[in-house]
Write a protein that holds these residues in place. Structure first.
Motif, PDB file in Angstrom:
ATOM      1  N   LEU A  56       0.836  -1.205   0.000  1.00 50.96           N
ATOM      2  CA  LEU A  56       0.000   0.000   0.000  1.00 50.96           C
ATOM      3  C   LEU A  56       0.873   1.257   0.000  1.00 50.96           C
ATOM      4  N   TYR A  57       1.942   1.193   0.760  1.00 49.80           N
ATOM      5  CA  TYR A  57       2.900   2.311   0.808  1.00 49.80           C
ATOM      6  C   TYR A  57       3.486   2.581  -0.592  1.00 49.80           C
ATOM      7  N   MET A  58       3.844   1.504  -1.301  1.00 49.50           N
ATOM      8  CA  MET A  58       4.432   1.651  -2.638  1.00 49.50           C
ATOM      9  C   MET A  58       3.406   2.184  -3.643  1.00 49.50           C
ATOM     10  N   LEU A  59       2.158   1.688  -3.544  1.00 46.25           N
ATOM     11  CA  LEU A  59       1.116   2.170  -4.469  1.00 46.25           C
ATOM     12  C   LEU A  59       0.817   3.648  -4.190  1.00 46.25           C
ATOM     13  N   ASP A  60       0.785   3.999  -2.913  1.00 48.94           N
ATOM     14  CA  ASP A  60       0.533   5.392  -2.542  1.00 48.94           C
ATOM     15  C   ASP A  60       1.612   6.293  -3.140  1.00 48.94           C
ATOM     16  N   LYS A  61       2.852   5.835  -3.083  1.00 50.78           N
ATOM     17  CA  LYS A  61       3.982   6.595  -3.648  1.00 50.78           C
ATOM     18  C   LYS A  61       3.817   6.752  -5.166  1.00 50.78           C
ATOM     19  N   GLU A  62       3.395   5.667  -5.808  1.00 55.55           N
ATOM     20  CA  GLU A  62       3.221   5.681  -7.270  1.00 55.55           C
ATOM     21  C   GLU A  62       2.118   6.682  -7.668  1.00 55.55           C
ATOM     22  N   LEU A  63       1.015   6.660  -6.920  1.00 49.47           N
ATOM     23  CA  LEU A  63      -0.108   7.541  -7.281  1.00 49.47           C
ATOM     24  C   LEU A  63       0.174   8.997  -6.927  1.00 49.47           C
ATOM     25  N   ALA A  64       1.155   9.205  -6.061  1.00 50.87           N
ATOM     26  CA  ALA A  64       1.585  10.575  -5.716  1.00 50.87           C
ATOM     27  C   ALA A  64       2.224  11.253  -6.928  1.00 50.87           C
ATOM     28  N   ALA A  65       2.687  10.440  -7.879  1.00 49.53           N
ATOM     29  CA  ALA A  65       3.405  10.990  -9.036  1.00 49.53           C
ATOM     30  C   ALA A  65       2.464  11.456 -10.149  1.00 49.53           C
ATOM     31  N   ARG A  66       1.175  11.180 -10.006  1.00 46.48           N
ATOM     32  CA  ARG A  66       0.251  11.583 -11.082  1.00 46.48           C
ATOM     33  C   ARG A  66       0.172  13.111 -11.159  1.00 46.48           C
ATOM     34  N   VAL A  67       0.341  13.635 -12.361  1.00 45.90           N
ATOM     35  CA  VAL A  67       0.246  15.091 -12.527  1.00 45.90           C
ATOM     36  C   VAL A  67      -0.926  15.444 -13.449  1.00 45.90           C
ATOM     37  N   TYR A  68      -1.508  16.575 -13.160  1.00 44.44           N
ATOM     38  CA  TYR A  68      -2.631  17.063 -13.969  1.00 44.44           C
ATOM     39  C   TYR A  68      -2.111  17.586 -15.309  1.00 44.44           C
ATOM     40  N   VAL A  69      -2.750  17.158 -16.366  1.00 48.79           N
ATOM     41  CA  VAL A  69      -2.467  17.698 -17.707  1.00 48.79           C
ATOM     42  C   VAL A  69      -3.801  18.161 -18.258  1.00 48.79           C
ATOM     43  N   GLN A  70      -3.835  19.394 -18.726  1.00 50.45           N
ATOM     44  CA  GLN A  70      -5.106  19.925 -19.233  1.00 50.45           C
ATOM     45  C   GLN A  70      -5.623  19.062 -20.390  1.00 50.45           C
ATOM     46  N   ALA A  71      -6.931  18.814 -20.396  1.00 51.30           N
ATOM     47  CA  ALA A  71      -7.542  17.989 -21.444  1.00 51.30           C
ATOM     48  C   ALA A  71      -7.261  18.585 -22.822  1.00 51.30           C
ATOM     49  N   ALA A  72      -6.961  17.711 -23.777  1.00 52.98           N
ATOM     50  CA  ALA A  72      -6.544  18.151 -25.118  1.00 52.98           C
ATOM     51  C   ALA A  72      -7.495  19.175 -25.757  1.00 52.98           C
TER      52      ALA A  72
END
Ligand code: FEO
Length: 174
Positions: free
Chosen positions: A151-167
């Motif tokens: 869970l700790y590793m998945l939480d770290k992975e999802l922390a990396a998601r960045v917002y990109v404006q919709a095309a």
């Protein structure tokens, strides 16, 4: 010029997208409270994406000479049993949104509104991604079960998601 039927249906979709945004912001708040700051980030990015979806429909109505009318946004849940529970609700919700987009497409087809059909194609593709993303995370969480390190590793992975404006919005801003 939009038909009144299509205009009304897109206005309802703007409300549905804003409700989705509110739902994911609520899930983000729940995850922050549980100490899953990475998962909370994933939902916060999702919140922004849903606002983009609403704005794509908003801009489209304006560009076709229609009238946007905003309705109240219904209350959203605030508690889930677990992160897995929140993602299972996310998947169910995205499946519902897919059916709303499909209904809109069917209406546009019935009304011989080719421009609306064309605009909706981006959403049809987007919904495939939305459902796939939620399903992938559900699969991961099921594999992890009660393993704290997983869970700790998945939480770290999802922390990396960045917002990109919709095309469609990014293109419009150029
Ligand atoms: Fe706007 Fe998550 O679909």
């Amino acid at each position: 010029m939009l038909s009144k039927k299509v205009e009304k249906a897109i206005n309802a979709q703007i409300n549905a997208e804003l409700w989705s945004a509110y739902l994911y912001l609520s899930m983000s708040a729940y995850c922050q409270d549980k100490g899953y700051s990475g998962i909370a980030n994933w939902f916060a990015v999702q919140f922004k994406e849903e606002q983009d979806h609403a704005m794509i429909f908003f801009n489209y109505v304006v560009s076709r000479g229609g009238r946007v009318t905003l309705a109240p946004i219904d209350v959203v849940p605030t508690e889930w049993k677990s992160a897995l529970d929140a993602f299972e609700e996310t998947l169910k919700h995205e499946q519902k949104v897919t059916s709303l987009i499909n209904d809109l497409y069917a209406l546009a087809t019935k009304e011989n509104d080719y421009a609306t059909q064309s605009m909706l194609k981006w959403f049809i593709d987007e919904q495939v991604e939305e459902e796939e993303n939620a399903q992938d995370i559900i699969n991961n969480l099921k594999m992890i079960k009660d393993n704290g390190y997983g869970l700790y590793m998945l939480d770290k992975e999802l922390a990396a998601r960045v917002y990109v404006q919709a095309a469609p919005l990014a293109t419009a801003a150029q």
